[in-house]
Motif scaffolding. Structure first.
Motif, short mmCIF file in Angstrom:
data_model
loop_
_atom_site.label_atom_id
_atom_site.label_comp_id
_atom_site.label_asym_id
_atom_site.label_seq_id
_atom_site.Cartn_x
_atom_site.Cartn_y
_atom_site.Cartn_z
N PHE A 71 -1.71 6.61 12.27
CA PHE A 71 -0.66 5.67 11.85
C PHE A 71 0.70 6.04 12.43
CE2 PHE A 71 -3.88 4.50 8.70
CZ PHE A 71 -3.86 3.13 8.87
N ALA A 72 0.93 7.35 12.65
CA ALA A 72 2.17 7.76 13.29
C ALA A 72 2.21 7.21 14.72
CB ALA A 72 2.28 9.27 13.29
N MET A 87 0.59 4.65 15.80
CA MET A 87 0.74 3.19 15.69
C MET A 87 2.21 2.83 15.52
SD MET A 87 -1.43 0.97 13.07
CE MET A 87 -0.85 -0.49 12.29
N ASN A 88 2.91 3.64 14.72
CA ASN A 88 4.33 3.37 14.49
C ASN A 88 5.14 3.59 15.77
OD1 ASN A 88 6.46 2.64 12.85
ND2 ASN A 88 5.72 3.90 11.18
N THR A 97 -5.99 10.48 10.17
CA THR A 97 -5.48 9.17 9.77
C THR A 97 -3.95 9.16 9.85
OG1 THR A 97 -7.22 9.28 8.13
CG2 THR A 97 -5.81 7.36 8.06
N GLY A 98 -3.33 10.24 9.38
CA GLY A 98 -1.87 10.33 9.44
C GLY A 98 -1.38 10.20 10.87
N LEU A 99 -2.03 10.94 11.78
CA LEU A 99 -1.62 10.89 13.18
C LEU A 99 -1.85 9.50 13.78
CD1 LEU A 99 -2.84 14.34 14.52
CD2 LEU A 99 -0.48 13.56 14.22
N GLY A 116 6.30 9.92 8.01
CA GLY A 116 5.37 11.05 7.90
C GLY A 116 6.10 12.32 7.49
N VAL A 139 8.44 8.53 13.40
CA VAL A 139 7.65 9.46 12.58
C VAL A 139 8.40 9.88 11.32
CG1 VAL A 139 6.23 10.34 14.45
CG2 VAL A 139 8.42 11.43 13.98
#
Lengths: 587, 122
Positions: B37-38, B40-41, B33-35, B66, B63
């Protein structure tokens, strides 16, 4: 307007009268009175009408000896706080339906009333009166926690709270003497002539209740010593009344930015090492107040909206977390992380509600914290306050650590300490009673409602806003921060770098007055007694000597009391004559 | 949750959150999930849909959040625990033996009522 009430009835008075009435009823009667009083107060407040900022609706204005009392001032800022205080009061009544003692139920409603009265107060003396009633009514809730530790903590709490009240009164008196207005408006801390001591005094009084660094320890000392129900009552009012007072009196005061930033950071470390989960929540409360104080210091409309929004959502999720821990305390007799774990197996509803509170406070998207906290960080960024912004981001990771992960993880997951096989077949603790579950459900619903549909909150805020929390950018950045922080947690636990919970008490700055301060006081008392004894003994000796001297001279046969021969008399007379002659000759 | 299982409890006393499958899922889900959204950013930054206020060292870097989350959390835990060396004291440091007693409230009125509801103290 409620037909059977006088037109300008203060909602605070409705709650306070109800609180006193409750004393005469049993638990069910108390609950019913509480719900009715909160509903009446709420209806009364909204029937009076809400003015925009700068154009408040005022009621009950009276002038006594040149001083103008404004018991009711309704504008967007005061009403958003009074609204959430009503909601918190309702949640408290339901949560304590079965478990609250008579003192807690009664004083809880008086306390809620005093916070509402303080928020709606338009003049400084009315504010002071409610400020003090809040202090005095809440100390009973701490004492109701029971035991000597709660009593002593209550005494320390009372001393500090009353000190805040006296400082406020002194500030108000000085402000009025120099011709200041009796209306509670904005103060200017730094003017052309430097720092205004009167404004500083009032800020200090507010700062005690708002838990500024070093002035904060009363909170962590007292709240965890209240009962499970009492701590929920305490968590909502005092500190948020102080936040309201700061927002009203000191919006845009620069010094509040570093103070707020400090408040967001230091509790994070204390919460990490604390074993009592309700004390963790007390530190977490301090950290959340830091976000609000920082926003008030920034002072832009977005920031003030952020502070008010944060206070609003904070009261719901912090109460929810305290309610979860209160339920755990009721069922297990402790909230110490070392004695808890695995409760999700027998308290699933409490677990679920507490996780909603934890995700809200951590500001996960779709939960209430997200829509409020993002306003504050954005306000700092918009003002290009890089350091403050970085500190707020750091503190956000800290919130996730102590409230988002530590609370639910150690209470409900981690090591299962209630498995029947570990306790000679003793059954697991039961789920929380229904009234507690209803109250938790209500608070959880509010967290999700505001999270899913922020306009319900934004409509209440002091300033008009077109802020949108749910942009792709906001969601992506926040989720990145949270998920990588959780990943860090998983790695730290996996590699056994996460500190184990230890049975302990951690010192805070109150150590200085609880240990050396107490010793110094006791030494001063002893010294005063010793000095007094010495003076008394010396006086007694001197008096004794004088009396025995007089006795020696005057007793029968003493120097002045015995008979003399004629020869001595003639000699004395001759000596006196000689002296007289000599003096006459010389002059 | 991702902790090691407690060795003493019986297998049938474990819940779904204590199974190896769930723990494997968490090890996949959280960084995944973290990756996501990263990523996505990064896409938002490439499309100029972000509104940074500071430079490349900070929020202009997609990033950044994060890294802040990971580093801040690790810092708090790794450094914060050393605070214990200074401030930690035995539990009864201030309040004596009372500090270690269980705190079940035994208000008479409440006790009476819980008995009548069949909820006696366990």
């Amino acid at each position: 307007m409620i037909p059977f009430l006088p037109a300008e009835t203060n909602p605070a008075i409705i709650l306070m009268v109800a609180g006193v009435l409750m004393v005469f009823f049993g638990p069910r009667g108390r609950g019913i009175i509480g719900v009715i009083a909160v509903a009446l107060g709420f209806l009364q407040m909204y029937s009076l009408g809400v003015g925009p900022m700068g154009d408040a609706q005022m009621y009950g204005i009276t002038e006594v000896a040149g001083y103008e009392f404004i018991p009711l001032r309704l504008d967007k800022l005061s009403v958003v706080f009074a609204t959430i205080f009503h909601i918190a009061a309702l949640v408290n009544v339901i949560y304590g339906w079965q478990g609250a003692t008579k003192v807690e139920a009664s004083m809880g409603i008086v306390y809620a009333g005093s916070a509402i009265g303080g928020a709606l107060a338009g003049d400084l003396l009315t504010l002071f009166v409610f400020w003090e009633i809040a202090a005095i009514s809440s100390v009973f809730i701490i004492w109701a926690g029971g035991g000597h530790a709660a009593f002593k903590a209550g005494m320390r709490y009372l001393v500090i709270q009353v000190m805040s009240g006296l400082l406020l009164l002194a500030g108000i008196a000085l402000h009025l003497v120099r011709g200041g207005s009796s209306e509670f408006g904005a103060f200017k801390l730094v003017g052309e002539a430097g720092v205004d001591p009167v404004a500083a005094l009032i800020l200090f009084a507010f700062g005690i209740k708002a838990c500024f660094p070093i002035l904060h320890t009363w909170l962590q000392d007292s709240y965890p010593k209240a009962s499970g129900v009492g701590a929920v009552m305490l968590s909502a009012f005092t500190t948020k009344l102080a936040i309201y007072a700061l927002a009203r009196g000191f919006a845009g005061t620069d010094i509040l930015i570093p103070i707020g930033a400090t408040m967001t950071v230091f509790p994070v470390f204390f919460a990490l090492i604390e074993n009592d989960l309700r004390k963790v929540l007390a530190y977490s409360l301090n950290n959340q107040l830091g976000f609000m104080v920082c926003a008030i210091g920034i002072g832009t409309p977005l920031a003030i909206n952020g502070a008010a929004a944060h206070a609003f959502v904070h009261i719901t999720y912090k109460a929810l977390l305290f309610m979860g821990m209160g339920a755990v305390l009721l069922r297990t007799g402790t909230t110490k992380a070392t004695d808890l774990g695995g409760l999700h197996k027998s308290m699933p509803w409490t677990t679920a509600f507490t996780i909603v509170g934890a995700m809200s406070i951590s500001a996960f998207p779709l939960f209430s914290g997200f829509v409020a906290k993002s306003m504050i960080t954005l306000a700092a960024a918009e003002e290009h306050m890089l350091l403050a912004w970085l500190v707020l981001l750091f503190a956000s990771a800290g919130v996730l650590e102590h409230s988002g992960i530590k609370i639910p993880y150690f209470a409900f997951f981690a090591h299962d300490r209630f498995a029947p096989s570990l306790r000679n077949g003793a059954p697991r603790p039961k789920e929380a009673p229904l009234s507690m579950l209803i109250a938790m459900g209500l608070a959880a619903f509010l967290c999700l409602l505001v999270g899913f549909y922020p306009p319900v909150l934004y409509g209440l805020l002091p300033y008009e806003t077109d802020y949108h929390a749910y942009t792709l950018e906001h969601v992506a950045t926040q989720m990145q921060l949270l998920m990588f922080a959780i990943f860090a947690f998983m790695l730290l636990v996996r590699f056994k770098l996460y500190p184990p919970e230890v049975r302990s008490v951690n010192l805070d700055v109150d150590w200085f007055w609880r240990v050396p301060g107490r010793k110094a006081l006791m030494a001063a008392v002893q010294m005063t007694a010793d000095v007094w004894h010495a003076i008394w003994a010396a006086l007694r000796d001197i008096t004794g000597q004088v009396l025995s001297g007089i006795g020696a001279v005057h007793r029968p046969g003493g120097l002045l009391a015995r008979y003399w021969t004629v020869g001595y008399t003639a000699l004395t007379t001759a000596a006196v004559l000689a002296v007289a002659l000599l003096l006459a000759f010389l002059s | 949750m991702s902790d090691e299982q407690h060795p003493d409890i019986l297998p049938e006393e474990r819940s779904i959150f204590e199974t190896p499958g769930w723990i494997r899922f968490m090890w996949f889900f959280v960084p995944g999930t973290g990756l996501f959204f990263a990523l996505m950013n990064i896409v938002l930054a490439v499309l100029h849909k972000t509104h940074p206020h500071f430079g490349w060292l900070f929020d202009k870097n997609p990033v950044f959040y994060g890294i802040v989350g990971f580093v801040s959390f690790s810092f708090i835990v790794l450094v914060g625990q050393h605070l214990r060396k200074i401030v930690m004291r035995p539990e009864d440091y201030y309040d004596g033996p009372e500090a270690t007693m269980p705190r079940i409230n035994t208000d008479d009125e409440v006790r009476m009522r819980s008995i009548s509801l069949g909820e006696t103290d366990e």
